[in-house]
Scaffold this motif. Structure first.
Motif, short mmCIF file in Angstrom:
data_model
loop_
_atom_site.label_atom_id
_atom_site.label_comp_id
_atom_site.label_asym_id
_atom_site.label_seq_id
_atom_site.Cartn_x
_atom_site.Cartn_y
_atom_site.Cartn_z
N ALA A 1 0.83 -1.21 0.00
CA ALA A 1 0.00 0.00 0.00
C ALA A 1 0.86 1.26 0.00
CB ALA A 1 -0.94 0.00 1.20
N ARG A 2 1.94 1.25 0.79
CA ARG A 2 2.85 2.40 0.80
C ARG A 2 3.48 2.62 -0.57
NH1 ARG A 2 4.34 0.26 5.74
NH2 ARG A 2 6.16 -0.74 4.83
N ARG A 3 3.92 1.54 -1.21
CA ARG A 3 4.54 1.67 -2.53
C ARG A 3 3.53 2.15 -3.57
NH1 ARG A 3 6.95 -3.23 -0.84
NH2 ARG A 3 5.47 -4.41 -2.10
N LEU A 4 2.31 1.66 -3.49
CA LEU A 4 1.28 2.09 -4.45
C LEU A 4 0.91 3.55 -4.25
CD1 LEU A 4 -0.97 -1.07 -4.55
CD2 LEU A 4 0.50 -0.20 -6.36
N ARG A 5 0.83 3.98 -3.00
CA ARG A 5 0.54 5.40 -2.75
C ARG A 5 1.66 6.28 -3.30
NH1 ARG A 5 -0.64 3.50 2.66
NH2 ARG A 5 -2.84 2.99 2.72
N LEU A 6 2.90 5.84 -3.11
CA LEU A 6 4.03 6.59 -3.65
C LEU A 6 3.98 6.62 -5.18
CD1 LEU A 6 6.74 8.05 -3.21
CD2 LEU A 6 7.83 5.79 -3.33
N LEU A 7 3.68 5.50 -5.79
CA LEU A 7 3.58 5.43 -7.25
C LEU A 7 2.50 6.36 -7.77
CD1 LEU A 7 4.30 4.03 -9.97
CD2 LEU A 7 2.52 2.37 -9.41
N ILE A 8 1.34 6.35 -7.16
CA ILE A 8 0.26 7.22 -7.60
C ILE A 8 0.61 8.68 -7.36
CG2 ILE A 8 -2.16 7.86 -7.18
CD1 ILE A 8 -2.68 4.86 -6.71
N GLY A 9 1.24 8.98 -6.23
CA GLY A 9 1.65 10.36 -5.95
C GLY A 9 2.66 10.87 -6.96
N VAL A 10 3.65 10.04 -7.30
CA VAL A 10 4.66 10.45 -8.28
C VAL A 10 4.03 10.64 -9.65
CG1 VAL A 10 6.71 9.64 -9.52
CG2 VAL A 10 6.62 9.50 -7.04
N ALA A 11 3.15 9.71 -10.05
CA ALA A 11 2.48 9.84 -11.35
C ALA A 11 1.60 11.08 -11.39
CB ALA A 11 1.66 8.59 -11.65
N THR A 12 0.93 11.39 -10.30
CA THR A 12 0.09 12.58 -10.25
C THR A 12 0.94 13.84 -10.35
OG1 THR A 12 -1.53 11.42 -8.89
CG2 THR A 12 -1.64 13.82 -8.89
N LEU A 13 2.02 13.88 -9.60
CA LEU A 13 2.92 15.03 -9.65
C LEU A 13 3.53 15.20 -11.04
CD1 LEU A 13 4.29 17.33 -8.12
CD2 LEU A 13 6.10 15.73 -7.49
N ALA A 14 3.96 14.09 -11.63
CA ALA A 14 4.53 14.16 -12.98
C ALA A 14 3.49 14.64 -13.99
CB ALA A 14 5.09 12.80 -13.39
N GLY A 15 2.28 14.16 -13.87
CA GLY A 15 1.21 14.61 -14.77
C GLY A 15 0.90 16.09 -14.58
#
Length: 133
Positions: free
Chosen positions: A106-120
């Motif tokens: 869950a921590r890794r997925l939250r980080l992944l979604i956060g990074v993708a959102t920031l990059a977008g």
């Protein structure tokens, strides 16, 4: 600014911005497939433990204990003759281990979604900045 002086929206820039949001959405969809994996593993291991207990398969239970928790498999806290107690102890270790695995996923997925959102968002902001020039 008068309507004729206002810059027009560039369709290609709008398409790129839309793709930035699509990438974030696809990341979220990926997360929905990865998140339930620890639960599926836990349910499978519990079913294997139930089958081994029903058959009285001591060797199978010992193999699962050694595979899942090698450090604690050497010195069981329950006497070897108490098969249901050993299975209950192993079941508790399986649940604890897979709960920790689920929290890490869950921590890794939250980080992944956060990074993708920031990059977008950065990509979209850059595109809107280019569109104003």
């Amino acid at each position: 600014m008068t309507p004729e002086n206002r810059p027009r929206a560039n369709p290609s820039l709008i398409g790129f911005l839309a793709m930035a949001f699509v990438v974030v959405g696809l990341t979220g969809i990926l997360a929905t497939y990865a998140a339930p994996l620890p639960l599926a593993r836990a349910l499978h291991l519990e079913a294997v433990l139930d089958q081994a207990l029903a058959r009285g398969d001591v060797a199978g239970i010992d193999a699962l204990a050694a595979e899942f928790a090698p450090s604690k498999a050497v010195a069981p806290e329950v006497p070897p003759a108490d098969l249901p107690g050993r299975v209950a102890q192993l079941r508790a270790r399986v649940r604890q281990g897979l709960s920790e695995e689920a929290a890490a996923a869950a921590r890794r997925l939250r980080l992944l979604i956060g990074v993708a959102t920031l990059a977008g968002a950065l990509f979209g902001a850059a595109l809107m900045g280019v569109g104003r020039r």
